[in-house]
Design an enzyme around this catalytic site. Structure first.
Site, PDB file in Angstrom:
ATOM      1  N   LYS A  78       0.859  -1.183   0.000  1.00  0.00           N
ATOM      2  CA  LYS A  78       0.000   0.000   0.000  1.00  0.00           C
ATOM      3  C   LYS A  78       0.896   1.233   0.000  1.00  0.00           C
ATOM      4  O   LYS A  78       1.943   1.246   0.651  1.00  0.00           O
ATOM      5  CB  LYS A  78      -0.870  -0.036   1.268  1.00  0.00           C
ATOM      6  CG  LYS A  78      -1.918   1.068   1.378  1.00  0.00           C
ATOM      7  CD  LYS A  78      -2.756   0.873   2.653  1.00  0.00           C
ATOM      8  CE  LYS A  78      -3.881   1.880   2.771  1.00  0.00           C
ATOM      9  NZ  LYS A  78      -4.700   1.668   4.004  1.00  0.00           N
ATOM     10  N   SER A 153      -9.710   1.401   2.974  1.00  0.00           N
ATOM     11  CA  SER A 153      -8.878   2.261   2.151  1.00  0.00           C
ATOM     12  C   SER A 153      -7.795   1.520   1.372  1.00  0.00           C
ATOM     13  O   SER A 153      -7.263   2.041   0.408  1.00  0.00           O
ATOM     14  CB  SER A 153      -8.201   3.328   3.015  1.00  0.00           C
ATOM     15  OG  SER A 153      -7.310   2.713   3.947  1.00  0.00           O
ATOM     16  N   SER A 177      -9.849  -1.060   7.082  1.00  0.00           N
ATOM     17  CA  SER A 177      -9.248  -0.886   5.754  1.00  0.00           C
ATOM     18  C   SER A 177      -8.496  -2.078   5.199  1.00  0.00           C
ATOM     19  O   SER A 177      -8.090  -2.047   4.039  1.00  0.00           O
ATOM     20  CB  SER A 177      -8.317   0.318   5.748  1.00  0.00           C
ATOM     21  OG  SER A 177      -9.082   1.486   5.645  1.00  0.00           O
TER      22      SER A 177
HETATM   23  N1  GLN Z   1     -13.296   3.595   6.379  1.00  0.00           N
HETATM   24  C1  GLN Z   1     -12.749   4.026   7.640  1.00  0.00           C
HETATM   25  C2  GLN Z   1     -12.380   5.488   7.527  1.00  0.00           C
HETATM   26  O1  GLN Z   1     -12.683   6.046   6.546  1.00  0.00           O
HETATM   27  C3  GLN Z   1     -11.546   3.196   8.007  1.00  0.00           C
HETATM   28  C4  GLN Z   1     -10.353   3.494   7.194  1.00  0.00           C
HETATM   29  C5  GLN Z   1      -9.149   2.707   7.596  1.00  0.00           C
HETATM   30  O2  GLN Z   1      -9.247   1.648   8.240  1.00  0.00           O
HETATM   31  N2  GLN Z   1      -8.004   3.254   7.280  1.00  0.00           N
HETATM   32  O3  GLN Z   1     -11.808   6.076   8.387  1.00  0.00           O
END
Ligand code: GLN
Length: 485
Positions: A78, A153, A177
């Protein structure tokens, strides 16, 4: 099956037997990328030349008989992990030209284990999102249906594994994420215990929640990657000096007599009927494998999303204060003075969602509101953690859906942040409590979209989680399909 479609352990068998080389495996992955990447767009930065060089070096090592945990295996990262000499953007314009002078700990560990790094994958900007749509570099598409999102994400990392554009990958999970995109792309994704994996060199989003973990094609590969990335790191103050077991030793051990908690608060209105049916089937599978499912209660579940959306933005607003255009990253032009430069840089450098989080977080931390929001959220967070402690007194692990729905359409939720935030309704609690969670494929919808089931366990119980997931995988016998790209 082409080499790029195999797992780490299958490829290792072939490498050891001299049936293939890392050069061939890497060429197969790069060929696959050439064939499908224009449609999937999983990567922000491809590392083609260095991957070919690393594969050649791996093959020399194999000839010398030096085979390490990941020798010659193509792995994607990532774009939130600092990579020495390779642009690391975090999906943001503000870091579009940032080239870190060092490798993060997990990157060092992958390299030391002999991995071939294929590139940096797409992600929601600063990991804020559930669909990879907030990336400055455009949307990644779900390999199972190109009109849909891959989750987020870490959507690029999940899509790259699902599309065979790498053999495995790493992501980060602050509220879901890793697990949510793993579910939506039909791969395995594990978020370890807070403190299990060093975050040195991980660009920070919410420091009390962030954890790094693997995306793989099966549970055995997950154990292999966990062996490589786990462990204490003196450079990271929240990493825990707890022994790392051999996670592979937990594979195939069975789950007879295990008590599995089914939290009643997780079967709510709004959960997609096909997802619910697949989860009910997963419950039957673990019972057939010899486990006993019992109802448990996590009474503060209703508050998880609200608590998360105070804590995470508060920490983000503080972590993102460093992006001011002074030392690195994007800087606006034609600035009147220093303050003007800060304003213009941050206004143009950050996207909508990141700005929304900074505003919420700054408000929640501001004097006069701190007690009402951040302190209150921290108190409720302690109750959420206690819910799990009490539940784990009665059960060995907990089974829930990973995501309330399968992959949704690109653009479907971009205008409605609340709907987007609800994508993580089943995953956020593990981050708030600091416990490990894994998502494993548990079936497909009628239209062929993957569905994931989530297993949760107590702190530092990744081994037991892998044991459970491996038993589930063996008994469920979910049909192995490949996205038709
Ligand atoms: N979807 C969640 C957010 O927008 C979690 C994102 C993540 O785990 N980085 O914060």
């Amino acid at each position: 099956m082409e080499l790029c479609g195999l797992t780490i352990h299958e490829l290792q068998d072939k490498l050891r037997a001299g049936e293939t080389t890392s050069a061939e495996i890497t060429a197969s992955v790069l060929k696959r990328i050439d064939a499908v990447e224009t449609e999937v767009r999983a990567y922000i930065t491809l590392m083609r030349e260095s991957a070919i060089e690393e594969a050649a070096r791996a093959d020399e090592a194999i000839l010398r008989g030096e085979i390490k945990a990941l020798t010659g295996i193509p792995i994607a990262l990532k774009d939130i992990f600092c990579t020495k000499g390779v642009r690391t953007t975090c999906g943001s314009r503000i870091l579009h030209n940032f080239v870190p002078p060092y490798d993060g700990t997990v990157v060092e560990k992958l390299r030391a284990a002999g991995a071939v790094i294929t590139g940096k994958t797409n992600m929601d900007e600063f990991a804020m999102g559930s669909s990879t749509e907030t990336s400055f570099f455009g949307v990644t598409r779900n390999p199972w249906d190109l009109t849909r999102i891959p989750g987020g994400s870490s959507g690029g990392s999940a899509a790259a594994v699902a599309a065979d554009e790498c053999i495995a990958s790493l992501g980060s999970d602050t509220g879901g994420s890793i697990r949510q995109p793993a579910a939506l792309c039909g791969v395995v994704g594990l978020k370890p215990t807070y403190g299990r994996v060093s975050r040195y060199g991980l660009i920070a989003f919410a420091s009390s929640l962030d954890q790094i973990g693997p995306f793989t094609k099966d549970v055995e590969d997950c154990a292999i990657l966990m062996n490589v990335i786990s462990g204490y790191d003196p450079r990271e103050s929240t990493s825990v000096p707890e022994d790392v077991p051999d996670y592979r030793a937990f594979l195939g051990r069975g789950i007879e007599g295990w008590r599995v908690g089914i939290p009643k608060e997780y079967f709510i209105d709004g959960i997609d009927p096909e997802v619910e049916a697949a989860i009910r089937e997963a419950i039957r599978v673990v019972e057939k494998a010899g486990a006993r499912c019992i109802e448990v209660s996590l009474p503060h579940t209703d508050y998880c999303v609200a608590v998360y959306y105070i804590v995470a933005p508060a920490e983000a607003s503080s972590n993102l204060a460093r992006y001011d255009g002074v030392k690195y990253g994007f800087r606006s032009e034609d600035n009147r003075d220093l303050l003007d430069m800060y304003k213009k840089t941050r206004s143009a450098g950050f996207g909508e969602e990141v700005k929304r989080r900074i505003m919420i977080g700054t408000y929640a931390l501001s004097s006069g509101y701190y007690d009402a929001y951040y302190r209150k959220a921290s108190q409720v967070r302690a109750l959420i953690k206690r819910d799990f402690e009490q539940a784990f007194a009665d059960c060995d692990c907990i089974l829930t859906p990973t995501s309330p729905t399968p992959a949704f359409k690109i653009g479907e939720k971009t205008d409605d942040p609340m709907q987007m935030y609800l994508s993580d309704i089943f995953t956020i609690s593990a981050n708030l409590a600091g416990i490990p969670g894994i998502s494993v494929p548990c079936g497909y919808t009628k239209s062929g979209l993957p569905i994931g089931v989530q297993f949760l366990a107590g702190h530092f119980q990744e081994g037991r989680l892998i044991q459970f997931a491996s038993a589930y995988e063996t008994h469920a016998k979910i049909e192995k399909r490949r996205p038709a790209l």
